[in-house]
Motif scaffolding. Structure first.
Motif: not given
Length: 359
Positions: A261-273, A295-302, A335-340, A349-350
């Motif tokens: 279970x995930x507390x949220x799957x769609x996170x909007x940081x809105x306007x950032x610097x 098993x693994x947590x990864x992002x599509x960007x370093x 947009x960034x994606x985090x895969x679990x 896969x979430x």
């Protein structure tokens, strides 16, 4: 007359169930689907053979065999099969100019089964190109390929994924692979068909990707070297997405198995610097009744740093994933994606989507 007909129909409704349905006595097939792989048109027709056994005390014989395409012909056992006798169905596929993956249907009817069994002959048809030079534009030494990369697609850990790649020898010498491929990882095997590719001949590079031996999950973009005779090297890009395989879960076990279970799957940081890193936390909960393993947590960007407190959760236990996004050098909608990846067999896969507008 109307009353008589009504009584007759009413009587049919009260017939025993066994009298209303025909008992099917089917043959037991060794396999109902055969994949004959990639077919090069110039090599002519290809044959496959299906086998079946009669496990019934009554004799069975094949009455009719039909196919869904004139490119598929069938030869079959016409003898009467007593108990434990074996039937043979020989299917021949004649490649034509329609290329691509195919699945041909063969229906087998017998004296004991009017509905018929359905068999499938599958493969990939590769017609002769009209223009060889244009068909294989990517040259590596004397060999021409259609594409500069090999996309293995989705690879699962339960069985190796096979990929067929057309290759044409534009050179004046035979081409073959080195027997020992030192430039390949253990999870990747390659062979050439035919083993010795003559000048002007088309062949197939056959890749076998073992997801279990890869021992990792997610998207991979790698470069490998394949050794050819004469000290030549094929430098290729191999892309894949590796997933863990889980057997289907019975309905009765859906509330028992590990469940992420995930507390949220769609996170909007809105306007950032663009000059400031930003962090958030996401709560993971094991909502099942068996231990959950991340098993693994990864992002599509370093640019996204991940920190998971625990990777094993007992039933009802929680943990937090903290991610930090560095937007330096970015601007506009992002947009960034985090895969679990976990041992949750229903959702192994979430994906968490992190949106922002960088100024």
């Amino acid at each position: 007359m109307f009353l008589s007909l009504t009584l007759s129909l009413t009587g049919l409704l009260y017939l025993p169930l066994g009298a209303q349905t025909l008992e099917r006595k089917t043959l037991t097939w060794e396999q109902k689907k055969i994949d004959i792989g990639a077919i090069l048109e110039e090599n002519g027709p290809v044959q496959a053979e299906f086998f079946a056994v009669n496990n019934h005390p009554d004799s069975i014989y094949i009455t009719l065999v039909t196919t869904d395409c004139g490119c598929t012909t069938v030869d079959f056992s016409k003898d009467t099969l007593s108990r434990e006798n074996i039937a043979s169905i020989k299917v021949q596929f004649d490649p034509d100019h329609r290329g691509g993956e195919f699945s041909k249907v063969i229906i087998i009817r017998t004296n004991q089964d009017i509905y018929g069994d359905t068999l499938y002959l599958e493969g990939i048809n590769m017609p002769i190109p009209e223009n060889i030079e244009m068909a294989y534009p990517h040259r590596i030494g004397d060999l021409g390929l259609k594409l500069s990369a090999v996309n293995m697609g989705n690879v699962f850990t339960n069985e190796p994924k096979i990929k067929y790649i057309e290759v044409h020898n534009f050179g004046s010498m035979e081409a073959s692979l080195e027997k020992v491929q030192e430039g390949l990882p253990a999870y990747l095997l390659v062979s050439l068909q035919p083993e010795n590719l003559k000048p002007g001949q088309r062949g197939l590079l056959i890749f076998s990707y073992d997801g279990e031996k890869k021992n990792d999950l997610g998207y991979f973009d790698e470069r490998v070297q394949i050794g050819l005779n004469g000290d030549q090297k094929l430098d290729l890009r191999i892309m894949s997405v590796v997933y863990e395989y889980f057997s289907p879960v019975p309905k009765s076990m859906e509330e028992v198995v590990p469940k992420l279970g995930l507390s949220e799957t769609d996170i909007d940081l809105r306007e950032i610097s663009a000059n400031s890193k930003i962090s958030r936390s996401i709560t993971f909960t094991n909502m099942g009744k068996e231990p959950l393993q991340i098993r693994k947590v990864s992002a599509n960007c370093s640019c996204v740093e991940l920190n998971l407190e625990k990777d094993q959760l007992e039933p009802g236990e929680r943990t937090d994933l903290k991610f930090t996004f560095d937007p330096k050098g970015r601007k506009g909608i992002d947009h960034k994606h985090i895969s679990i990846f976990s041992n949750d067999p229903l959702n192994p896969v979430r994906t968490i989507v992190v949106k922002s507008s960088v100024r």
